[in-house]
Design a protein around this motif. Structure first.
Motif, mmCIF file in Angstrom:
data_model
loop_
_atom_site.group_PDB
_atom_site.id
_atom_site.type_symbol
_atom_site.label_atom_id
_atom_site.label_comp_id
_atom_site.label_asym_id
_atom_site.label_seq_id
_atom_site.Cartn_x
_atom_site.Cartn_y
_atom_site.Cartn_z
ATOM 1 N N ASP A 88 0.842 -1.153 -0.013
ATOM 2 C CA ASP A 88 0.021 -0.042 -0.109
ATOM 3 C C ASP A 88 0.868 1.331 -0.123
ATOM 4 O O ASP A 88 0.527 2.199 -0.561
ATOM 5 C CB ASP A 88 -0.791 0.145 1.239
ATOM 6 C CG ASP A 88 -2.179 -1.052 1.189
ATOM 7 O OD1 ASP A 88 -2.255 -1.613 0.017
ATOM 8 O OD2 ASP A 88 -2.521 -1.350 2.162
ATOM 9 N N LEU A 89 1.921 1.155 0.867
ATOM 10 C CA LEU A 89 2.866 2.184 1.017
ATOM 11 C C LEU A 89 3.296 2.766 -0.647
ATOM 12 O O LEU A 89 3.689 3.674 -1.039
ATOM 13 C CB LEU A 89 3.847 2.162 1.888
ATOM 14 C CG LEU A 89 4.883 3.155 2.025
ATOM 15 C CD1 LEU A 89 4.185 4.414 2.371
ATOM 16 C CD2 LEU A 89 5.929 2.793 3.083
ATOM 17 N N HIS A 90 3.783 1.281 -1.488
ATOM 18 C CA HIS A 90 4.357 1.534 -2.401
ATOM 19 C C HIS A 90 3.541 2.265 -3.514
ATOM 20 O O HIS A 90 3.860 3.243 -4.285
ATOM 21 C CB HIS A 90 4.765 0.081 -3.124
ATOM 22 C CG HIS A 90 5.351 0.068 -4.467
ATOM 23 N ND1 HIS A 90 4.830 -0.786 -5.297
ATOM 24 C CD2 HIS A 90 6.463 0.648 -5.003
ATOM 25 C CE1 HIS A 90 5.668 -0.607 -6.581
ATOM 26 N NE2 HIS A 90 6.754 0.261 -6.217
ATOM 27 N N SER A 91 2.484 2.018 -3.636
ATOM 28 C CA SER A 91 1.237 2.715 -4.337
ATOM 29 C C SER A 91 1.052 4.109 -3.804
ATOM 30 O O SER A 91 0.999 5.161 -4.645
ATOM 31 C CB SER A 91 -0.115 1.981 -4.219
ATOM 32 O OG SER A 91 0.043 0.646 -4.691
ATOM 33 N N ALA A 92 1.033 4.481 -2.731
ATOM 34 C CA ALA A 92 0.848 5.686 -2.209
ATOM 35 C C ALA A 92 2.127 6.490 -2.810
ATOM 36 O O ALA A 92 1.952 7.699 -3.000
ATOM 37 C CB ALA A 92 0.960 5.537 -0.736
ATOM 38 N N MET A 93 3.138 6.109 -2.675
ATOM 39 C CA MET A 93 4.390 6.637 -3.192
ATOM 40 C C MET A 93 4.679 6.912 -4.551
ATOM 41 O O MET A 93 4.869 8.080 -4.900
ATOM 42 C CB MET A 93 5.661 5.880 -2.962
ATOM 43 C CG MET A 93 6.092 5.826 -1.134
ATOM 44 S SD MET A 93 7.749 5.230 -0.937
ATOM 45 C CE MET A 93 7.538 3.442 -1.311
ATOM 46 N N ALA A 94 4.111 6.086 -5.393
ATOM 47 C CA ALA A 94 3.725 6.245 -6.918
ATOM 48 C C ALA A 94 2.647 7.397 -6.985
ATOM 49 O O ALA A 94 2.905 8.578 -7.966
ATOM 50 C CB ALA A 94 3.524 5.040 -7.596
ATOM 51 N N ALA A 95 1.613 7.439 -6.522
ATOM 52 C CA ALA A 95 0.425 8.453 -6.467
ATOM 53 C C ALA A 95 0.963 9.668 -6.320
ATOM 54 O O ALA A 95 0.787 10.901 -6.794
ATOM 55 C CB ALA A 95 -0.596 8.024 -5.678
ATOM 56 N N ALA A 96 1.873 9.819 -5.070
ATOM 57 C CA ALA A 96 2.369 11.095 -4.447
ATOM 58 C C ALA A 96 3.560 11.666 -5.682
ATOM 59 O O ALA A 96 3.481 12.939 -5.673
ATOM 60 C CB ALA A 96 3.300 10.876 -3.353
ATOM 61 N N THR A 97 4.264 10.625 -6.419
ATOM 62 C CA THR A 97 5.034 11.305 -7.469
ATOM 63 C C THR A 97 4.051 11.745 -8.651
ATOM 64 O O THR A 97 4.559 12.942 -9.103
ATOM 65 C CB THR A 97 5.802 10.124 -7.909
ATOM 66 O OG1 THR A 97 6.683 9.623 -6.670
ATOM 67 C CG2 THR A 97 6.926 10.533 -8.917
#
Length: 459
Positions: A88-97
């Protein structure tokens, strides 16, 4: 040549949009970069230490499961929960980018992050390492955008993910204390030394030879660490000096991290590095075949300032061939998607609100279909720059499919195609694109035609 704001917003930024004015001068692009990193604060991405802590927690559970078989079911549940949270954190990092590129009033910063992360490419190589790429960028690249190239180079070379990617963390000098004890592990590895010379600094064919690679590899022996505990310098793995690289001697009897810092400092200001990096910046931002005068101007500024990056960026932005020449390069899929979101007036909060499944469907899958899977370049030289690598029948079909699917995927009310044309391209739209936007039978078709037009696909 006269500065053209709309071209600059696309060439050096993340595109035009209804809520973002194009820069009025080179200084307007550069000035925000000297200030605070507002997007990092608005859309945070964890630094490497947080990922290291998560990896440590998972590996602790693995060890507990091995040592406490009677708790296997309980520990399995705990491990699954930890891994799910990391995904979930990985997906959130992508969305933030993505959100940073869409929301930013400092678009040159976001484009520079993309340039430098590609220059210093790493891969997670599967498993837990895949979750560490964004934090690597956040820790080793983003804080050094405004400083000296030497400082960014040092941060990158000492990052555990780079060391793991290039198998440096297990490299042992042939005459090291470790080797003399009869335990050479995998022996000495030359991957980092070779990429440091060939990709990161001097460039291919810059006058070094295999002996330089070998001596540099001996000097680098001892750099190590992992995603659980971070960077370490293992003195026992280091090769006793001196080593000679490009005719200069480094080190003495006892291996020291300071000797590695010294060679990185010298490589960062080498004339061949200035030339290599000047051309790479010109190719990335301006043209696959850049004006030699632009390359000379950048290389001279690099040499004169010792690789002070803000001065080099200023040289790039101020040069006539970078200011008004027509857009020539093809947008990579990430740039296409973020510039389309920006042109549509989508805000970053819409992206960061996506759950992990929707990030995979709406961000990861289109990127992969268009040939740029998220943070998975094909090799250490990063993504190709040439337009023909991206504008292929398969690539174009994926771009068209994505553009046509925007309404359904994001559940947004699309603007009138004629208004969208202005928001997306301003005065840069060709007669053909203007006609297509006005003649489209539906709003969806009109918006998709603008996004798929050659005008919008260029950067």
């Amino acid at each position: 040549m006269t500065f053209q704001p709309e071209i600059a917003a696309i060439r050096f930024g993340t595109g035009l949009g209804p809520t973002h004015r194009p820069p009025t001068s080179p200084e307007a692009l550069l000035r925000p970069l000297a200030g605070p990193d507002d997007m990092a604060a608005l859309h945070p991405i964890p630094r490497s230490a947080q990922i290291e802590a998560e990896v440590h927690a998972i590996r602790t559970l693995v060890r507990q499961k091995r040592d406490e078989p009677d708790r296997e079911e309980e520990l399995d549940r705990a491990m699954r929960a930890r891994r799910d949270a990391l995904r979930d954190l990985h997906s959130a990092m992508a969305a933030a980018t993505f959100a940073r590129a869409v929301d930013t009033a400092d678009p040159f910063r976001e484009r520079l992050v993309q340039f430098w992360q590609d220059h210093f490419t790493v891969l997670g190589m599967g498993g837990l390492g895949d979750y560490a790429v964004a934090p690597y960028i956040e820790s080793a690249i983003r804080p050094h955008l405004q400083g000296r190239f030497a400082d960014m180079l040092r941060a990158v070379i000492q990052h555990p993910l780079m060391l793991l990617y290039l198998d440096q963390n297990r490299s042992v000098g042939p005459n090291s204390v470790k080797a003399r004890r009869g335990n050479q592990m995998n022996g000495m590895n030359e991957n980092l030394a070779r990429e440091l010379l060939e990709l990161h600094t001097l460039g291919v064919g810059a006058g070094y030879d295999q002996e330089d690679v070998r001596q540099l590899a001996e000097l680098l022996a001892g750099l190590g660490g992992n995603l659980e505990n971070g960077f370490r310098f293992f003195v026992d793995y280091g090769e006793p000096g001196p080593e000679t690289v490009l005719g200069r001697s480094y080190g003495r009897r006892d291996p020291k991290l300071e000797d590695i810092h010294a060679v990185l400092e010298d490589l960062s200001v080498h004339p061949e590095t200035a030339r290599h990096m000047a051309r790479k910046l010109a190719v990335h931002f301006v043209s696959d075949a850049p004006d030699p005068a632009l390359v000379d101007h950048l290389a001279t500024r690099w040499a004169d300032t010792g690789g002070e990056l803000m001065a080099v960026y200023q040289a790039l932005l101020e040069h006539p061939s970078a200011q008004g020449a027509p857009l020539q390069k093809a947008k990579l899929p990430f740039g296409l998607m973020t510039s389309a979101f920006r042109a549509l007036g989508l805000d970053g909060a819409r992206l960061t609100a996506l759950d992990a499944n929707r990030v995979r469907r709406t961000l990861f899958r289109p990127l992969a279909a268009m040939g740029q899977p998220w943070q998975r370049p094909l090799g250490p030289d990063g993504w190709p720059e040439a337009a023909e690598r991206w504008i292929t029948p398969q690539g174009l079909a994926a771009r068209i499919t994505w553009a046509m699917d925007l309404t359904r995927k994001f559940e947004i009310e699309l603007p009138d195609p004629r208004d969208f044309l202005t928001h997306a391209l301003g005065t840069l739209a060709s007669e053909e694109t203007i006609f297509a936007a006005h003649a489209a039978e539906t709003v969806e078709d009109g918006v998709a035609l603008v996004i798929c037009s050659p005008d919008f696909q260029r950067r």
